[in-house]
Design a protein around this motif. Structure first.
Motif, PDB file in Angstrom:
ATOM      1  N   VAL A  34      51.868  45.333  36.753  1.00 28.40           N
ATOM      2  CA  VAL A  34      50.444  45.037  36.894  1.00 28.40           C
ATOM      3  C   VAL A  34      49.812  46.207  37.632  1.00 28.40           C
ATOM      4  N   ASN A  36      46.489  48.428  39.208  1.00 27.26           N
ATOM      5  CA  ASN A  36      45.119  48.474  39.699  1.00 27.26           C
ATOM      6  C   ASN A  36      44.403  49.641  39.025  1.00 27.26           C
ATOM      7  N   VAL A 199      41.273  40.649  31.785  1.00 25.45           N
ATOM      8  CA  VAL A 199      42.340  41.583  32.132  1.00 25.45           C
ATOM      9  C   VAL A 199      42.530  42.583  30.995  1.00 25.45           C
ATOM     10  N   SER A 211      46.507  44.820  33.576  1.00 27.66           N
ATOM     11  CA  SER A 211      45.703  45.492  34.587  1.00 27.66           C
ATOM     12  C   SER A 211      44.385  44.764  34.763  1.00 27.66           C
ATOM     13  N   VAL A 212      43.676  45.121  35.814  1.00 22.02           N
ATOM     14  CA  VAL A 212      42.308  44.638  35.988  1.00 22.02           C
ATOM     15  C   VAL A 212      41.434  45.226  34.886  1.00 22.02           C
ATOM     16  N   PRO A 228      39.205  40.121  44.229  1.00 19.48           N
ATOM     17  CA  PRO A 228      40.554  40.206  43.671  1.00 19.48           C
ATOM     18  C   PRO A 228      40.757  39.355  42.423  1.00 19.48           C
ATOM     19  N   SER A 230      40.073  39.499  39.159  1.00 21.97           N
ATOM     20  CA  SER A 230      40.673  40.093  37.961  1.00 21.97           C
ATOM     21  C   SER A 230      42.131  40.465  38.196  1.00 21.97           C
ATOM     22  N   LEU A 231      42.468  40.927  39.389  1.00 17.63           N
ATOM     23  CA  LEU A 231      43.855  41.271  39.696  1.00 17.63           C
ATOM     24  C   LEU A 231      44.741  40.025  39.663  1.00 17.63           C
TER      25      LEU A 231
END
Length: 250
Positions: A34, A36, A199, A211-212, A228, A230-231
């Motif tokens: 995942v 950023n 995402v 990922s975001v 946070p 979307s993360l």
């Protein structure tokens, strides 16, 4: 490190972290990656000649074909081209590339939804080209043949559609995913509809990567204002995709 400041050292570090994550995933040490957001200017200053994550992961994994997908519970959008200037988009379109993205999208939707995908394909030009009135007949010479090939392979695909009507709610409700020709054709409607929960997923990789769906937002760096959401969504999607892959899915 200076908050909110583009720096070569940060771009170099970001690339090193991406490399380490890819190596770990390829070796089976982690089930998914995942990411950023990264700053593309910082990457360039560090001498990293990639426009974004998608291209980096393709290079590191040796995947023959990949594409970007933006996903939410209500809408999925994949892209034939991504981080290129508008003037370069037509030259990046080929029948095979469009067909590859249609196939990758159909495979991903089928794995996530557990049924055959229903796809729409956007045209490149206003009004879908108006039979050659706008553009250079990309719809007739590139997009339509790719759609026809996908249908011949048994996929449920409609298009190429006029881009300005592809995202009306009634049509979106009837389709699982929309294939777009360039970055903002899909990013603008997607972020209007699902910015907080959307995402970014890279399709076609031998590893799971999510990922975001937003950028670095240096203007609010270290202020405590960044969300946070979307993360968190990206982590949930990574878990779902890794379980699907462990069960034998694409």
């Amino acid at each position: 490190v200076t908050p909110g400041r583009v720096a070569a050292d940060c771009g170099r570090a970001a690339y090193a972290y991406i490399q380490a994550a890819a190596v770990g995933a390829l070796a089976g040490h982690v089930a998914a990656v995942v990411t950023n957001p990264i700053n593309k200017e910082a990457l360039s200053l560090a001498g990293v000649d990639f426009p974004g994550h998608t291209e980096i992961f393709q290079s590191l994994t040796g995947a023959p074909r990949v594409c970007m997908m933006l996903a939410s519970e209500t809408l999925m959008i994949s892209f034939v081209t991504t981080h290129v200037g508008y003037a370069d988009v037509p030259g990046r379109l080929t029948r095979q590339r469009i067909l590859d993205v249609i196939e990758l999208t159909a495979q991903a939707v089928a794995a996530l939804r557990g049924r055959a995908a229903r796809l729409s394909v956007c045209g490149l030009n206003p009004h879908g080209g108006e039979h050659g009135l706008f553009g250079r007949r990309e719809e007739e010479e590139l997009l339509a043949p790719a759609v026809q090939a996908a249908r011949a392979a048994g996929l449920d695909v409609e298009g190429p559609l006029p881009p300005d009507t592809a995202f009306v709610p009634a049509r979106v409700a009837q389709r699982d995913a929309i294939v777009c020709m360039y970055h903002d054709q899909g990013h603008i409607p997607f972020k209007m509809l699902a910015f907080d929960t959307g995402v970014n997923i890279t399709l076609g990789l031998p590893i799971v990567r999510t990922s975001v769906d937003h950028g670095t937002a240096f203007d609010i760096a270290w202020t405590g204002k960044a969300s946070p959401t979307s993360l968190i969504a990206a982590v949930h999607w990574a878990v779902a995709l890794s379980r699907t892959r462990q069960a034998g899915g694409p």
